[in-house]
Design a protein around this motif. Structure first.
Motif, PDB file in Angstrom:
ATOM      1  N   LEU A   1       0.835  -1.198   0.000  1.00  0.00           N
ATOM      2  CA  LEU A   1       0.000   0.000   0.000  1.00  0.00           C
ATOM      3  C   LEU A   1       0.875   1.256   0.000  1.00  0.00           C
ATOM      4  CD1 LEU A   1      -2.895   1.140   0.118  1.00  0.00           C
ATOM      5  CD2 LEU A   1      -2.666   1.172   2.613  1.00  0.00           C
ATOM      6  N   GLY A   2       1.976   1.205   0.739  1.00  0.00           N
ATOM      7  CA  GLY A   2       2.888   2.335   0.783  1.00  0.00           C
ATOM      8  C   GLY A   2       3.551   2.605  -0.547  1.00  0.00           C
ATOM      9  N   ASN A   3       3.563   1.631  -1.434  1.00  0.00           N
ATOM     10  CA  ASN A   3       4.058   1.817  -2.791  1.00  0.00           C
ATOM     11  C   ASN A   3       2.953   2.341  -3.704  1.00  0.00           C
ATOM     12  OD1 ASN A   3       6.468   0.860  -4.754  1.00  0.00           O
ATOM     13  ND2 ASN A   3       4.511   0.521  -5.758  1.00  0.00           N
ATOM     14  N   TYR A   4       1.776   1.768  -3.582  1.00  0.00           N
ATOM     15  CA  TYR A   4       0.674   2.075  -4.492  1.00  0.00           C
ATOM     16  C   TYR A   4       0.259   3.550  -4.428  1.00  0.00           C
ATOM     17  CZ  TYR A   4      -3.827   1.423  -6.882  1.00  0.00           C
ATOM     18  OH  TYR A   4      -4.878   1.499  -7.766  1.00  0.00           O
ATOM     19  N   LEU A   5       0.182   4.096  -3.231  1.00  0.00           N
ATOM     20  CA  LEU A   5      -0.364   5.447  -3.071  1.00  0.00           C
ATOM     21  C   LEU A   5       0.522   6.522  -3.686  1.00  0.00           C
ATOM     22  CD1 LEU A   5      -1.817   4.979   0.504  1.00  0.00           C
ATOM     23  CD2 LEU A   5      -3.135   5.301  -1.605  1.00  0.00           C
ATOM     24  N   PRO A   6       1.801   6.640  -3.317  1.00  0.00           N
ATOM     25  CA  PRO A   6       2.611   7.675  -3.962  1.00  0.00           C
ATOM     26  C   PRO A   6       2.813   7.444  -5.453  1.00  0.00           C
ATOM     27  CG  PRO A   6       3.947   6.340  -2.473  1.00  0.00           C
ATOM     28  CD  PRO A   6       2.528   5.962  -2.228  1.00  0.00           C
ATOM     29  N   ASP A   7       2.937   6.178  -5.863  1.00  0.00           N
ATOM     30  CA  ASP A   7       3.129   5.904  -7.286  1.00  0.00           C
ATOM     31  C   ASP A   7       1.918   6.331  -8.114  1.00  0.00           C
ATOM     32  OD1 ASP A   7       5.698   5.076  -7.404  1.00  0.00           O
ATOM     33  OD2 ASP A   7       5.270   3.001  -7.941  1.00  0.00           O
TER      34      ASP A   7
END
Length: 371
Positions: free
Chosen positions: A252-258
């Motif tokens: 999730l920490g990857n999905y949001l900023p990306d």
């Protein structure tokens, strides 16, 4: 058409026609990754499939070089193993699945041809915010149900550490006054970002150690809207090349900023989206029966900001360059990219600050630069 003679038997098997009767349409992907020889949509007689050719011989930069190490983040055969083993479908009961594997062909030159279902649904790059929140809920339910029980000798380990270690472009510019005075940087990066990003870089080892000490989960490790589609029932997740061990909350920490870095979601929407998506992810975890300490999940999301430590330095180094769109097709306005990414980096600085405060409450040592 890619390697027509080699592909003929494959096209006959998958689509029932010779290769010269099929249309090969190149699809957008990361052209610099040494693992990917190419990706095409192959169409014939009203049927279609996606062909992805995996390789270890492509010439590229050291940063994106293919690896023969099964635990390395860029192990060249991993995606084939994930599909062939059925592991790509392990989240299907929770509404997350991979495209169906139609065929996997070993080619005489040593390359691997993956023939996959051509998922017709809407790509997440065009989703409204509510759909991203639904995806986060499914992801939480899936990772809560599966947990860290999935391990095979070819799944990646230490992804975050090794992926970020190879990205060093511009690191010497983080402390360079002139680089921070470039008009694009000066006008579009928020006040205070320099100090925050320098601090994140200095604290990199602490953040990585925290991430490696958190509850584990089977992770995709490349979750972002370009790798997700809808099939009308749930989410279809593409590109399992990095899959392996990660921290709960890391995907999730990857999905949001990306979602914002490549301009699929406006930066102004990120704070609201991140809050709703985190709540949905946690709700999914609880629904799956996960009973751990919520603060550990929050720490996993916030500390994952370290993945983007390298991006600030890269943007300082590339401020005079044309700004390519994802996949190298066309370009995006430099002012738009620097404004949106600057806002996301400031958001990630807030995540990092929250992680520094939260970690000692959970028994981790304080970050070396204080809390």
């Amino acid at each position: 058409m890619p390697e027509v003679a080699v592909a003929d038997a494959e096209v006959r098997e998958v689509l029932g026609v010779p290769a010269n009767k099929a249309v090969f349409e190149p699809l957008t992907h990361n052209p610099w990754n040494g693992v990917t020889a190419g990706v095409w949509r192959v169409t014939a007689d009203g049927r279609s499939a996606v062909l992805k050719v995996l390789t270890r011989t492509k010439e590229t930069s050291v940063t994106w070089a293919a690896s023969n190490d099964p635990r390395h983040w860029n192990f060249w055969r991993r995606e084939a193993y994930v599909y062939q083993s059925g592991l790509a479908q392990v989240w299907q009961p929770q509404g997350l699945r991979a495209p169906r594997l139609l065929a996997c062909a070993e080619r005489p030159d040593g390359d691997l041809a993956l023939w996959l279902e051509d998922v017709p649904g809407e790509p997440a790059t065009a989703w409204p915010l509510a759909r991203h929140v639904e995806h986060a809920h499914r992801l939480g339910a899936a990772q809560g149900a599966v947990g860290a029980g999935e391990d095979r000798p070819w799944l990646s380990q230490r992804f975050l550490r090794d992926y970020t270690a190879g990205k060093t472009t511009g690191q010497d510019l983080l402390d360079d006054d002139e680089a921070w005075q470039h008009p694009l940087v000066r006008e579009h990066f928020p006040a205070g970002l320099r100090a925050d990003m320098v601090r994140l870089h200095h604290d990199r080892e602490w953040f990585l150690t925290v991430m490696e000490s958190l509850p584990r989960a089977f992770c995709h490790l490349d979750q972002w809207p370009a790798n997700v589609r809808s099939d009308g029932r749930g989410s279809v997740v593409l590109d399992w090349a990095f899959a392996g061990d990660g921290a709960l909350g890391e995907d999730l920490g990857n999905y949001l900023p990306d979602s914002v870095f490549d301009l699929f979601v406006p930066a102004a929407d990120l704070p609201g989206l991140a809050k709703e998506a985190y709540d949905a992810y946690l709700h999914g975890l609880r629904e799956s029966g996960w009973r751990g300490d919520e603060r550990l999940v929050r720490l996993g999301v916030c500390a994952s900001a370290v993945k983007y430590d390298w991006l600030t330095a890269l943007m300082l180094a590339r401020a005079d360059d044309e700004q390519p769109a994802y996949g190298g097709r066309g370009s995006v306005p430099a002012e738009l990219r620097y404004r949106e990414r600057g806002l996301v980096l400031a958001f990630l600085a807030d995540w990092a600050a929250e992680a520094r405060l939260l970690a000692p409450q959970l028994g981790f040592p304080k970050a070396p630069s204080g809390s």
